[in-house]
Design a protein around this motif. Structure first.
Motif, PDB file in Angstrom:
ATOM      1  N   PHE A 190       0.850  -1.185   0.000  1.00 43.36           N
ATOM      2  CA  PHE A 190       0.000   0.000   0.000  1.00 43.36           C
ATOM      3  C   PHE A 190       0.886   1.235   0.000  1.00 43.36           C
ATOM      4  CE2 PHE A 190      -2.545  -3.195   2.350  1.00 43.36           C
ATOM      5  CZ  PHE A 190      -3.679  -3.210   1.561  1.00 43.36           C
ATOM      6  N   GLN A 191       0.288   2.358  -0.368  1.00 44.68           N
ATOM      7  CA  GLN A 191       0.977   3.647  -0.278  1.00 44.68           C
ATOM      8  C   GLN A 191       0.035   4.609   0.438  1.00 44.68           C
ATOM      9  OE1 GLN A 191       2.757   4.710  -3.979  1.00 44.68           O
ATOM     10  NE2 GLN A 191       3.736   6.549  -3.206  1.00 44.68           N
ATOM     11  N   PRO A 192      -0.134   4.423   1.758  1.00 39.74           N
ATOM     12  CA  PRO A 192      -1.144   5.176   2.516  1.00 39.74           C
ATOM     13  C   PRO A 192      -1.002   6.681   2.330  1.00 39.74           C
ATOM     14  CG  PRO A 192      -0.151   3.462   3.867  1.00 39.74           C
ATOM     15  CD  PRO A 192       0.677   3.568   2.636  1.00 39.74           C
ATOM     16  N   VAL A 193      -2.134   7.341   2.071  1.00 39.56           N
ATOM     17  CA  VAL A 193      -2.128   8.781   1.822  1.00 39.56           C
ATOM     18  C   VAL A 193      -3.066   9.462   2.810  1.00 39.56           C
ATOM     19  CG1 VAL A 193      -3.887   8.512   0.012  1.00 39.56           C
ATOM     20  CG2 VAL A 193      -2.478  10.578   0.077  1.00 39.56           C
ATOM     21  N   TYR A 194      -2.603  10.554   3.389  1.00 41.45           N
ATOM     22  CA  TYR A 194      -3.364  11.271   4.419  1.00 41.45           C
ATOM     23  C   TYR A 194      -4.568  11.972   3.794  1.00 41.45           C
ATOM     24  CZ  TYR A 194      -4.448  14.762   7.990  1.00 41.45           C
ATOM     25  OH  TYR A 194      -5.097  15.556   8.908  1.00 41.45           O
ATOM     26  N   VAL A 195      -5.709  11.877   4.476  1.00 40.62           N
ATOM     27  CA  VAL A 195      -6.952  12.429   3.949  1.00 40.62           C
ATOM     28  C   VAL A 195      -6.854  13.932   3.686  1.00 40.62           C
ATOM     29  CG1 VAL A 195      -7.945  12.782   6.253  1.00 40.62           C
ATOM     30  CG2 VAL A 195      -9.454  12.495   4.281  1.00 40.62           C
ATOM     31  N   GLY A 196      -6.108  14.644   4.505  1.00 38.27           N
ATOM     32  CA  GLY A 196      -5.939  16.079   4.297  1.00 38.27           C
ATOM     33  C   GLY A 196      -5.218  16.391   2.999  1.00 38.27           C
ATOM     34  N   ASP A 197      -4.257  15.534   2.623  1.00 36.75           N
ATOM     35  CA  ASP A 197      -3.533  15.721   1.369  1.00 36.75           C
ATOM     36  C   ASP A 197      -4.446  15.418   0.176  1.00 36.75           C
ATOM     37  OD1 ASP A 197      -1.186  16.336   2.772  1.00 36.75           O
ATOM     38  OD2 ASP A 197      -0.620  14.221   2.906  1.00 36.75           O
ATOM     39  N   GLY A 220       1.066   8.318  -0.467  1.00 41.12           N
ATOM     40  CA  GLY A 220       1.890   9.015   0.508  1.00 41.12           C
ATOM     41  C   GLY A 220       3.372   8.809   0.269  1.00 41.12           C
ATOM     42  N   PRO A 221       4.221   9.287   1.171  1.00 41.78           N
ATOM     43  CA  PRO A 221       5.675   9.205   0.993  1.00 41.78           C
ATOM     44  C   PRO A 221       6.254   7.810   1.215  1.00 41.78           C
ATOM     45  CG  PRO A 221       5.154  10.254   3.087  1.00 41.78           C
ATOM     46  CD  PRO A 221       3.850  10.076   2.367  1.00 41.78           C
ATOM     47  N   GLU A 222       5.426   6.861   1.734  1.00 39.26           N
ATOM     48  CA  GLU A 222       5.952   5.526   2.051  1.00 39.26           C
ATOM     49  C   GLU A 222       5.159   4.432   1.337  1.00 39.26           C
ATOM     50  OE1 GLU A 222       6.964   5.845   6.705  1.00 39.26           O
ATOM     51  OE2 GLU A 222       4.923   6.412   6.157  1.00 39.26           O
ATOM     52  N   VAL A 223       5.873   3.422   0.858  1.00 44.35           N
ATOM     53  CA  VAL A 223       5.243   2.207   0.341  1.00 44.35           C
ATOM     54  C   VAL A 223       5.458   1.120   1.389  1.00 44.35           C
ATOM     55  CG1 VAL A 223       5.273   0.427  -1.448  1.00 44.35           C
ATOM     56  CG2 VAL A 223       5.583   2.829  -2.078  1.00 44.35           C
ATOM     57  N   LEU A 224       4.358   0.607   1.941  1.00 44.93           N
ATOM     58  CA  LEU A 224       4.430  -0.360   3.030  1.00 44.93           C
ATOM     59  C   LEU A 224       3.590  -1.585   2.717  1.00 44.93           C
ATOM     60  CD1 LEU A 224       3.808   2.161   5.961  1.00 44.93           C
ATOM     61  CD2 LEU A 224       6.026   1.257   5.250  1.00 44.93           C
ATOM     62  N   ILE A 296       3.181  18.554  -3.361  1.00 40.93           N
ATOM     63  CA  ILE A 296       2.685  18.245  -2.018  1.00 40.93           C
ATOM     64  C   ILE A 296       3.547  17.129  -1.433  1.00 40.93           C
ATOM     65  CG2 ILE A 296       0.702  17.471  -0.662  1.00 40.93           C
ATOM     66  CD1 ILE A 296      -1.101  18.510  -2.907  1.00 40.93           C
ATOM     67  N   ALA A 297       4.241  17.403  -0.357  1.00 39.85           N
ATOM     68  CA  ALA A 297       5.172  16.426   0.218  1.00 39.85           C
ATOM     69  C   ALA A 297       4.445  15.197   0.740  1.00 39.85           C
ATOM     70  CB  ALA A 297       5.991  17.075   1.327  1.00 39.85           C
ATOM     71  N   GLY A 298       3.281  15.391   1.336  1.00 36.79           N
ATOM     72  CA  GLY A 298       2.526  14.266   1.881  1.00 36.79           C
ATOM     73  C   GLY A 298       2.916  13.974   3.324  1.00 36.79           C
ATOM     74  N   HIS A 299       1.925  13.630   4.137  1.00 36.52           N
ATOM     75  CA  HIS A 299       2.155  13.307   5.543  1.00 36.52           C
ATOM     76  C   HIS A 299       2.399  11.806   5.717  1.00 36.52           C
ATOM     77  CE1 HIS A 299       0.168  17.216   5.804  1.00 36.52           C
ATOM     78  NE2 HIS A 299       0.632  17.323   7.027  1.00 36.52           N
ATOM     79  N   SER A 300       3.323  11.464   6.583  1.00 39.02           N
ATOM     80  CA  SER A 300       3.639  10.059   6.844  1.00 39.02           C
ATOM     81  C   SER A 300       2.704   9.489   7.910  1.00 39.02           C
ATOM     82  CB  SER A 300       5.083   9.919   7.312  1.00 39.02           C
ATOM     83  OG  SER A 300       5.244  10.533   8.586  1.00 39.02           O
TER      84      SER A 300
END
Length: 324
Positions: A190-197, A220-224, A296-300
């Motif tokens: 997954f690449q979780p992305v913050y709802v605000g972004d 988001g900034p991480e692939v997990l 947009i950097a994206g929140h972790s």
């Protein structure tokens, strides 16, 4: 006395009472837009009214199964946003009706009203997918672009935030269960992305900053992996649980059985979705149709999860986290 041309633009949101919708309404009101929330039950939108000034946010009744109600909701709009989506079918709320035919109906109504359109989809949308969710999401995208060629399509990966149905659900499960099931071994990425972004990207589309006729993929900034997501959730909630791998065959059987419940924890269609990674494509990254491409950097996860998962700790906010 203000003339019509001096009034702020009117944005109509279908699905505005949902998870992403609440954050989007807030992002739009901060920009000064008027927001009309179209939903089946306007009473469910009461919590959105304080997000703007008096009269800036209001709700109207609309149902994607009723074309006349869609036309009424869209009338006079400058921009229409469709966020409607479901994770499992219930009664007449089917994937095909809402995510395919409903998407086309909203697009046709927006075209008739002369409004611009931004359509919310999902990474993994594929007309050939074995998952009805992913297949109808792709068909909805096609219907939208056939109707309005300069429409903007937004595909987020799994979205996290205070009201999400992913981390909250598993964190709640960890309160009672000694183990967390990892479907397929928990290797799905997954690449979780913050709802605000995600809300910010939709708002920029309304601002006119996104090129029409394009599909934007948000991660988001991480692939997990699924396993890594669960490990972070357990770390934030200060709980130790066994992570148990569940083979695909058993997961499909569980999905068939649990899917019969009114509000299922798991369905067969969701298991099919988990068989494919949910990350931003290399093509989208190369063409800068991503968060990073939009600047947009994206929140972790590490920055956001503690802000709302603390309530699942053994003693809530008073739990003292042990330093490793």
């Amino acid at each position: 006395m203000a003339t019509i041309s001096q009034k702020p633009k009117l944005i109509t949101i279908f699905g505005g009472t949902g998870f992403i919708g609440r954050h989007l309404v807030q992002a739009l009101t901060k920009r000064g837009y008027r927001v009309r929330v179209a939903c089946r039950n306007p009473n469910l939108a009461i919590h959105l009214l304080p997000l703007g000034n008096v009269g800036q946010v209001y709700a109207v009744q609309a149902n994607l199964r009723n074309r006349a109600s869609i036309d009424r909701a869209v009338a006079g709009s400058d921009h229409v946003i469709n966020l409607v989506g479901i994770l499992h079918e219930s009664g007449r709320q089917s994937f095909n009706v809402l995510q395919n035919f409903g998407a086309r109906a909203v697009a046709e109504a927006a075209r008739a009203a002369g409004a611009r359109l931004t359509h919310g989809s999902a990474i993994g949308a594929d007309p050939n997918s074995p998952s009805d969710y992913a297949r109808t999401k792709a068909l909805g995208e096609q219907a939208v672009l056939e109707t309005i060629k300069d429409a903007v399509i937004v595909r987020p990966s799994i979205v996290f935030g205070p009201e999400d149905k992913f981390f909250n659900r598993f964190a709640n499960m960890a309160r009672f269960s000694p183990f967390i099931p990892l479907i397929g071994g928990g290797e799905t990425k997954f690449q979780p992305v913050y709802v605000g972004d995600v809300a910010e990207v939709f708002a920029r589309s309304v601002d006119g900053d996104l090129e029409g006729g394009k599909i934007y993929e948000l991660g988001g900034p991480e692939v997990l992996t699924f396993r890594q997501c669960m490990e972070q959730m357990l770390d934030v909630t200060c709980r130790k649980r066994w992570l148990v791998s569940v083979p695909w065959a058993i997961a499909r059987l569980q999905g068939r059985i649990l899917g019969l419940l009114p509000n299922p924890l798991l369905t067969l269609d969701q298991v099919k979705l988990l068989e494919k990674d949910n990350v931003v494509s290399e093509e989208a990254a190369r063409e800068k149709r991503t968060l990073q491409g939009l600047g947009i950097a994206g929140h972790s996860l590490a920055a956001i999860l503690p802000m709302y998962l603390w309530r699942f700790r053994p003693a809530g906010q008073f739990t003292r986290k042990q330093v490793q």
